[in-house]
Design a protein around this motif. Structure first.
Motif, PDB file in Angstrom:
ATOM      1  N   ARG A  22       8.743  34.762   9.337  1.00  0.00           N
ATOM      2  CA  ARG A  22       8.273  36.119  10.109  1.00  0.00           C
ATOM      3  C   ARG A  22       8.741  36.016  11.733  1.00  0.00           C
ATOM      4  O   ARG A  22       8.742  35.106  12.167  1.00  0.00           O
ATOM      5  N   ARG A  23       9.043  37.454  11.916  1.00  0.00           N
ATOM      6  CA  ARG A  23       9.111  37.551  13.554  1.00  0.00           C
ATOM      7  C   ARG A  23       7.709  37.600  14.174  1.00  0.00           C
ATOM      8  O   ARG A  23       6.708  37.525  13.327  1.00  0.00           O
ATOM      9  N   GLU A  24       7.766  37.484  15.210  1.00  0.00           N
ATOM     10  CA  GLU A  24       6.301  37.724  16.159  1.00  0.00           C
ATOM     11  C   GLU A  24       5.528  38.557  15.656  1.00  0.00           C
ATOM     12  O   GLU A  24       4.476  38.635  15.627  1.00  0.00           O
ATOM     13  N   ASP A  25       6.537  39.852  15.219  1.00  0.00           N
ATOM     14  CA  ASP A  25       5.597  41.208  15.162  1.00  0.00           C
ATOM     15  C   ASP A  25       5.068  41.265  13.639  1.00  0.00           C
ATOM     16  O   ASP A  25       4.549  42.252  13.084  1.00  0.00           O
ATOM     17  N   THR A  26       5.453  40.076  12.793  1.00  0.00           N
ATOM     18  CA  THR A  26       4.971  39.661  11.467  1.00  0.00           C
ATOM     19  C   THR A  26       5.856  40.539  10.346  1.00  0.00           C
ATOM     20  O   THR A  26       5.852  40.146   9.071  1.00  0.00           O
ATOM     21  N   THR A  27       7.064  41.139  10.826  1.00  0.00           N
ATOM     22  CA  THR A  27       7.768  41.375   9.823  1.00  0.00           C
ATOM     23  C   THR A  27       9.026  40.311   9.402  1.00  0.00           C
ATOM     24  O   THR A  27       9.016  39.184  10.013  1.00  0.00           O
ATOM     25  N   ALA A  28       9.283  40.392   8.344  1.00  0.00           N
ATOM     26  CA  ALA A  28      10.079  39.319   7.568  1.00  0.00           C
ATOM     27  C   ALA A  28      11.476  39.336   7.978  1.00  0.00           C
ATOM     28  O   ALA A  28      12.162  40.354   7.878  1.00  0.00           O
ATOM     29  N   ILE A  29      12.104  38.164   8.484  1.00  0.00           N
ATOM     30  CA  ILE A  29      13.444  38.200   8.392  1.00  0.00           C
ATOM     31  C   ILE A  29      14.085  37.859   7.185  1.00  0.00           C
ATOM     32  O   ILE A  29      15.205  38.229   6.560  1.00  0.00           O
ATOM     33  N   TRP A  30      13.564  37.107   6.268  1.00  0.00           N
ATOM     34  CA  TRP A  30      13.764  36.770   4.859  1.00  0.00           C
ATOM     35  C   TRP A  30      12.391  36.309   4.364  1.00  0.00           C
ATOM     36  O   TRP A  30      11.623  35.789   4.855  1.00  0.00           O
ATOM     37  N   ALA A  31      12.621  36.729   2.915  1.00  0.00           N
ATOM     38  CA  ALA A  31      11.329  36.339   2.186  1.00  0.00           C
ATOM     39  C   ALA A  31      11.606  36.186   0.860  1.00  0.00           C
ATOM     40  O   ALA A  31      11.192  37.074  -0.106  1.00  0.00           O
ATOM     41  N   PRO A  32      12.668  35.289   0.373  1.00  0.00           N
ATOM     42  CA  PRO A  32      12.714  35.165  -1.181  1.00  0.00           C
ATOM     43  C   PRO A  32      11.887  34.762  -2.138  1.00  0.00           C
ATOM     44  O   PRO A  32      11.030  33.924  -1.658  1.00  0.00           O
ATOM     45  N   ASN A  33      11.553  35.346  -3.093  1.00  0.00           N
ATOM     46  CA  ASN A  33      11.016  34.524  -4.261  1.00  0.00           C
ATOM     47  C   ASN A  33      11.829  33.388  -4.713  1.00  0.00           C
ATOM     48  O   ASN A  33      13.134  33.149  -4.372  1.00  0.00           O
ATOM     49  N   THR A  34      11.429  32.316  -5.490  1.00  0.00           N
ATOM     50  CA  THR A  34      12.110  31.253  -5.930  1.00  0.00           C
ATOM     51  C   THR A  34      12.087  31.461  -7.289  1.00  0.00           C
ATOM     52  O   THR A  34      11.618  32.303  -7.881  1.00  0.00           O
ATOM     53  N   GLU A  35      12.693  30.517  -8.238  1.00  0.00           N
ATOM     54  CA  GLU A  35      12.689  30.746  -9.526  1.00  0.00           C
ATOM     55  C   GLU A  35      11.503  29.939 -10.190  1.00  0.00           C
ATOM     56  O   GLU A  35      11.448  29.125 -11.375  1.00  0.00           O
ATOM     57  N   ALA A  36      10.420  29.335  -9.086  1.00  0.00           N
ATOM     58  CA  ALA A  36       9.454  28.657  -9.663  1.00  0.00           C
ATOM     59  C   ALA A  36       8.007  29.293  -9.903  1.00  0.00           C
ATOM     60  O   ALA A  36       7.940  30.321  -8.972  1.00  0.00           O
ATOM     61  N   PHE A  37       7.452  29.143 -11.062  1.00  0.00           N
ATOM     62  CA  PHE A  37       6.288  29.974 -11.176  1.00  0.00           C
ATOM     63  C   PHE A  37       5.060  28.863 -11.559  1.00  0.00           C
ATOM     64  O   PHE A  37       5.226  27.859 -11.905  1.00  0.00           O
ATOM     65  N   LEU A  38       3.780  29.358 -11.281  1.00  0.00           N
ATOM     66  CA  LEU A  38       2.727  28.695 -11.471  1.00  0.00           C
ATOM     67  C   LEU A  38       1.494  29.457 -12.420  1.00  0.00           C
ATOM     68  O   LEU A  38       1.535  30.556 -12.315  1.00  0.00           O
ATOM     69  N   CYS A  39       1.016  28.533 -13.155  1.00  0.00           N
ATOM     70  CA  CYS A  39       0.063  29.119 -13.998  1.00  0.00           C
ATOM     71  C   CYS A  39      -1.297  29.256 -13.100  1.00  0.00           C
ATOM     72  O   CYS A  39      -1.206  28.900 -12.052  1.00  0.00           O
ATOM     73  N   ASN A  40      -2.172  30.107 -13.396  1.00  0.00           N
ATOM     74  CA  ASN A  40      -3.350  30.529 -12.598  1.00  0.00           C
ATOM     75  C   ASN A  40      -4.244  29.205 -12.387  1.00  0.00           C
ATOM     76  O   ASN A  40      -4.727  29.351 -11.205  1.00  0.00           O
ATOM     77  N   VAL A  41      -4.448  28.243 -13.457  1.00  0.00           N
ATOM     78  CA  VAL A  41      -4.867  27.118 -13.031  1.00  0.00           C
ATOM     79  C   VAL A  41      -4.440  26.375 -12.085  1.00  0.00           C
ATOM     80  O   VAL A  41      -5.074  25.913 -10.729  1.00  0.00           O
ATOM     81  N   HIS A  42      -3.154  25.908 -12.081  1.00  0.00           N
ATOM     82  CA  HIS A  42      -2.528  25.307 -10.734  1.00  0.00           C
ATOM     83  C   HIS A  42      -2.354  26.250  -9.608  1.00  0.00           C
ATOM     84  O   HIS A  42      -2.432  25.689  -8.610  1.00  0.00           O
ATOM     85  N   ALA A  43      -2.378  27.513  -9.704  1.00  0.00           N
ATOM     86  CA  ALA A  43      -2.247  28.385  -8.428  1.00  0.00           C
ATOM     87  C   ALA A  43      -3.430  28.002  -7.454  1.00  0.00           C
ATOM     88  O   ALA A  43      -3.341  28.351  -6.483  1.00  0.00           O
ATOM     89  N   ALA A  44      -4.861  27.944  -8.452  1.00  0.00           N
ATOM     90  CA  ALA A  44      -6.045  27.740  -7.654  1.00  0.00           C
ATOM     91  C   ALA A  44      -6.710  26.687  -7.543  1.00  0.00           C
ATOM     92  O   ALA A  44      -7.483  26.425  -6.674  1.00  0.00           O
ATOM     93  N   CYS A  45      -5.813  25.499  -7.872  1.00  0.00           N
ATOM     94  CA  CYS A  45      -6.534  24.258  -7.894  1.00  0.00           C
ATOM     95  C   CYS A  45      -6.276  23.490  -6.623  1.00  0.00           C
ATOM     96  O   CYS A  45      -6.971  22.550  -6.105  1.00  0.00           O
TER      97      CYS A  45
END
Length: 82
Positions: A22-45
């Motif tokens: 992010r820049r100082e004004d909070t806009t993104a210079i870049w924000a790529p998704n990855t090829e990694a996914f988490l299930c709900n259990v691991h996202a919250a643990c």
């Protein structure tokens, strides 16, 4: 359906891990998704995220994500300028 990146996890994974610069004004210079996914259990643990940054002059962002198993890699071109 995506598989959870956590090694040995049998759960369905719908949460995509991403990174953002992010820049100082909070806009993104870049924000790529990855090829990694988490299930709900691991996202919250709770997670520890280790980050290694290596400049390379490729005008792209390469993400490599692993959680004890294989590495999921994605390359995303940078379309915005700092």
């Amino acid at each position: 359906m995506s598989k959870c990146i956590v090694s040995g996890c049998p759960n369905r994974a719908t949460n995509n891990f991403s990174v953002r610069l992010r820049r100082e004004d909070t806009t993104a210079i870049w924000a790529p998704n990855t090829e990694a996914f988490l299930c709900n259990v691991h996202a919250a643990c709770g997670l520890r995220v280790d980050i290694q940054i290596t400049p390379n002059n490729s005008q792209s962002i390469e993400t490599n994500v692993s959680a004890g198993g294989g590495i999921e890699t994605r390359i995303t071109p940078i379309s915005n300028q700092p």
